[in-house]
Structure formats: structure tokens, C-alpha cells
Design a protein around this motif. Structure first.
Motif, PDB file in Angstrom:
ATOM      1  N   ARG A 132       0.869  -1.180   0.000  1.00  0.00           N
ATOM      2  CA  ARG A 132       0.000   0.000   0.000  1.00  0.00           C
ATOM      3  C   ARG A 132       0.903   1.227   0.000  1.00  0.00           C
ATOM      4  O   ARG A 132       1.679   1.431   0.923  1.00  0.00           O
ATOM      5  CB  ARG A 132      -0.925   0.001   1.207  1.00  0.00           C
ATOM      6  CG  ARG A 132      -1.935  -1.137   1.168  1.00  0.00           C
ATOM      7  CD  ARG A 132      -2.852  -1.166   2.380  1.00  0.00           C
ATOM      8  NE  ARG A 132      -3.794  -2.254   2.286  1.00  0.00           N
ATOM      9  CZ  ARG A 132      -3.551  -3.513   2.657  1.00  0.00           C
ATOM     10  NH1 ARG A 132      -2.356  -3.803   3.159  1.00  0.00           N
ATOM     11  NH2 ARG A 132      -4.457  -4.448   2.527  1.00  0.00           N
ATOM     12  N   ARG A 133       0.817   1.978  -1.066  1.00  0.00           N
ATOM     13  CA  ARG A 133       1.737   3.096  -1.261  1.00  0.00           C
ATOM     14  C   ARG A 133       1.511   4.182  -0.222  1.00  0.00           C
ATOM     15  O   ARG A 133       0.371   4.467   0.171  1.00  0.00           O
ATOM     16  CB  ARG A 133       1.580   3.680  -2.666  1.00  0.00           C
ATOM     17  CG  ARG A 133       2.732   4.584  -3.083  1.00  0.00           C
ATOM     18  CD  ARG A 133       2.586   5.059  -4.515  1.00  0.00           C
ATOM     19  NE  ARG A 133       1.489   5.991  -4.643  1.00  0.00           N
ATOM     20  CZ  ARG A 133       1.564   7.293  -4.335  1.00  0.00           C
ATOM     21  NH1 ARG A 133       2.713   7.793  -3.881  1.00  0.00           N
ATOM     22  NH2 ARG A 133       0.525   8.079  -4.472  1.00  0.00           N
ATOM     23  N   VAL A 162       0.156  -1.248  -5.052  1.00  0.00           N
ATOM     24  CA  VAL A 162       1.037  -1.377  -6.213  1.00  0.00           C
ATOM     25  C   VAL A 162       1.942  -2.592  -6.038  1.00  0.00           C
ATOM     26  O   VAL A 162       2.195  -3.049  -4.916  1.00  0.00           O
ATOM     27  CB  VAL A 162       1.897  -0.108  -6.417  1.00  0.00           C
ATOM     28  CG1 VAL A 162       1.018   1.097  -6.703  1.00  0.00           C
ATOM     29  CG2 VAL A 162       2.774   0.162  -5.196  1.00  0.00           C
ATOM     30  N   GLU A 180      -3.826   3.291  -2.584  1.00  0.00           N
ATOM     31  CA  GLU A 180      -3.257   2.713  -3.799  1.00  0.00           C
ATOM     32  C   GLU A 180      -2.410   1.484  -3.462  1.00  0.00           C
ATOM     33  O   GLU A 180      -1.483   1.551  -2.653  1.00  0.00           O
ATOM     34  CB  GLU A 180      -2.394   3.761  -4.507  1.00  0.00           C
ATOM     35  CG  GLU A 180      -1.854   3.300  -5.836  1.00  0.00           C
ATOM     36  CD  GLU A 180      -0.992   4.365  -6.516  1.00  0.00           C
ATOM     37  OE1 GLU A 180      -0.464   4.067  -7.602  1.00  0.00           O
ATOM     38  OE2 GLU A 180      -0.851   5.469  -5.944  1.00  0.00           O
ATOM     39  N   THR A 212      -2.296   6.183   1.541  1.00  0.00           N
ATOM     40  CA  THR A 212      -3.112   6.251   0.330  1.00  0.00           C
ATOM     41  C   THR A 212      -3.851   4.915   0.229  1.00  0.00           C
ATOM     42  O   THR A 212      -3.542   3.952   0.940  1.00  0.00           O
ATOM     43  CB  THR A 212      -2.269   6.466  -0.946  1.00  0.00           C
ATOM     44  OG1 THR A 212      -1.628   5.227  -1.293  1.00  0.00           O
ATOM     45  CG2 THR A 212      -1.226   7.549  -0.753  1.00  0.00           C
TER      46      THR A 212
END
Length: 290
Positions: A41-42, A58, A56, A54
Motif C-alpha cells: 500500500r503506497r 502497487v 493505492e 493512500t
């Protein structure tokens, strides 16, 4: 901190960023990376101690060193801190932690080479596998009740040491000096990740092992530490500001070359691995600077 485990990496889209790896235990990190199945999790930001979450997720393409010299104002190191090791040496436990320091340029990546300068080559190069405590916010005169709140997390580390410059009277003088022979650039590998006290608490029951070229040299558990993470944060902050980013190397157990009857010092090409339960491994090759 908005993370439980912290890594720095290059994503599959080529972006360098921080993130919280999607793993259940520390030992999954490199296994999933090798299979190209490691996700994170960025986290937003460039300061590892001032990140924001965040949503997001990746894929991690390549792991990077978790801390750079710019992130670390100083490295505070503790000597003679494992009870069994102290007993083996026939010494009395010290009443307070014994501290020396390394400068920030000694910090290096978990998988980078240990670059030995000409002044330290062909001498008595040694390893010291250690639990590192990473300070997440600045404090002074920290109490034991609040100590864990100042710890960002823990990491594997190696206090690389050149013993002639530390102990030989022809180099160090009549009184052994700790810092010079331990302070060369790259002599403090750390990583590959930082793990929060929310997972590990005071890190008081972790297996630590050090290997040289695959051979086990050190094996212990952090429960044998004389002064644990909480005690060290309290002591080192008394009268002295403990800055955000400070790395505390908590000491090494028995099994270093210095304690061998027939020492086999590290040489060029040797690979040292420091592995701590839940924290992953530092794996570093010895290379002579040319």
C-alpha cells in the motif's frame, strides 16, 4: 505512523516510493518479491517519518534501502549488551549502557556491498549482527512509559568493525577506541524494512542469526539483551536530544571473529547475512575499495 511495516521500493510502473508491504510475516517479504507477487500500500511523502496513507496498492518491482544517510542524523551503538556474551567473556554486566557512535554516512542498504577503504584492508575485519531501533520522533528525557511511542520500528543491522583500529595499540593507542574502525562509509548496513512496535512491541523475543558465506556464526534471542529497546531510548535521551531518524544499534551477541581462538577475519568476497525474526535479512558482500 501510518504503517506497520515500511519499505522503500521501485514499483512496477517505475515510481520510487515508500509503502506498507502486504505480508503476514516478515519472512514473506523476499519470498514474494522473488516470485513477483509482492504488493504494498503506497505511502505519500519523501520523509520516512512523515508519510501519509493512500488507498493505492502497487506491485513491488525492486526493493531499495529503507534509510539513506540523509534520513539518519547519527547512529548510537551499544557495546557489551548480551548477558550470555558478557558471561562468556568473564566480565561483569555494566551498570549502564556503554555507548559509542557512527556517523550517518556509515548507513548503507540491506543488499549493498560493504566497501572497505584502503586504510582498513587486509587487517581484522569483523561482523556484528544487531537489532536496530529506529527513532520516529525527536525527544528528550523520555520516560519508560512513553519510550515505545518514540520508536518508529526495528530493523536488522550489521555493526561492521575493523578490530586493529579499535584495539591494537599500534593503531588505537594504549586505550581501545571504538569509533574510528567502525565508522567507515557503508559500515552500518540496515534493512530491508522497518517493523513497527504495533507488531513487535519492545522487540524483546526475536531470534537473531548471523551467517558468513552460509555458515552460522551467531545465534541468540533478543530476550538475552541486558538493556532492551525501552531502557536504551530512556537512557540515551537523558540530557541529550534523541533526534528523529537516529538509529540505535543495540549490541551484538557472542560469535564474532574477535572472540575466536583462531580468528578467521572477513576478507574480500565474503558475504555476511544478519537475519532477525520478523525483520528480514541484511545480506552484504565485502568489497575492497580500489
Amino acid at each position: 505512523m501510518p504503517w506497520t511495516r515500511l519499505i522503500r521500493f521501485v514499483s512496477n510502473s517505475g515510481i520510487t516510493t515508500f509503502g506498507d508491504p502486504c505480508i503476514e510475516k516478515g519472512e514473506d517479504l523476499l519470498r514474494l518479491l522473488d516470485k513477483k507477487e509482492l504488493y504494498a500500500r503506497r505511502l505519500e511523502g519523501n520523509d520516512p517519518f512523515e508519510l501519509t496513507s493512500t488507498n493505492e496498492k502497487v506491485r513491488v518491482e525492486r526493493l531499495l534501502g529503507i534509510l539513506t544517510p540523509e534520513d539518519v542524523p547519527i547512529i548510537k551503538c551499544i557495546g557489551l549488551n548480551y548477558v550470555k556474551h558478557i558471561t562468556e567473556l568473564g566480565r561483569k554486566p555494566p551498570p549502564y549502557p556503554s555507548m559509542f557512535m557512527k556517523p550517518s554516512p556509515a548507513i548503507s542498504d540491506f543488499n549493498s556491498d560493504i566497501i572497505v577503504p584502503s586504510i582498513a584492508q587486509h587487517k581484522n575485519l569483523d561482523y556484528e549482527g544487531e537489532l536496530a531501533v529506529v527513532i520516529g520522533k525527536t525527544g528528550k528525557n523520555i520516560t519508560s512509559e512513553k519510550a515505545l511511542s518514540y520508536i518508529a520500528g526495528y530493523a536488522s543491522s550489521n555493526d561492521v568493525s575493523e578490530r586493529k583500529w579499535q584495539r591494537d595499540p599500534l593503531y588505537a593507542g594504549s586505550v581501545p577506541q571504538w569509533s574510528f574502525g567502525k565508522s567507515f562509509d557503508t559500515f552500518a548496513p540496515i534493512g530491508p524494512m522497518i517493523v513497527s512496535p504495533s507488531i513487535l512491541g519492545a522487540a524483546g523475543n526475536l531470534d537473531l542469526r548471523t551467517f558468513v558465506n552460509g555458515q552460522l556464526r551467531q545465534g541468540t534471542n533478543t530476550k538475552d539483551l541486558l538493556f532492551g529497546a525501552v531502557e536504551l531510548v530512556c537512557f540515551l535521551s537523558q540530557g541529550s536530544t534523541l533526534q528523529k531518524g537516529t538509529v540505535i544499534m543495540t549490541g551484538t551477541p557472542g560469535g564474532v571473529v574477535l572472540g575466536m581462538e583462531k580468528p578467521v577475519w572477513l576478507g574480500e568476497g565474503d558475504v555476511v547475512e544478519v537475519s532477525i525474526e520478523g525483520l528480514g535479512s541484511c545480506v552484504n558482500r565485502v568489497v575492497y575499495e580500489r
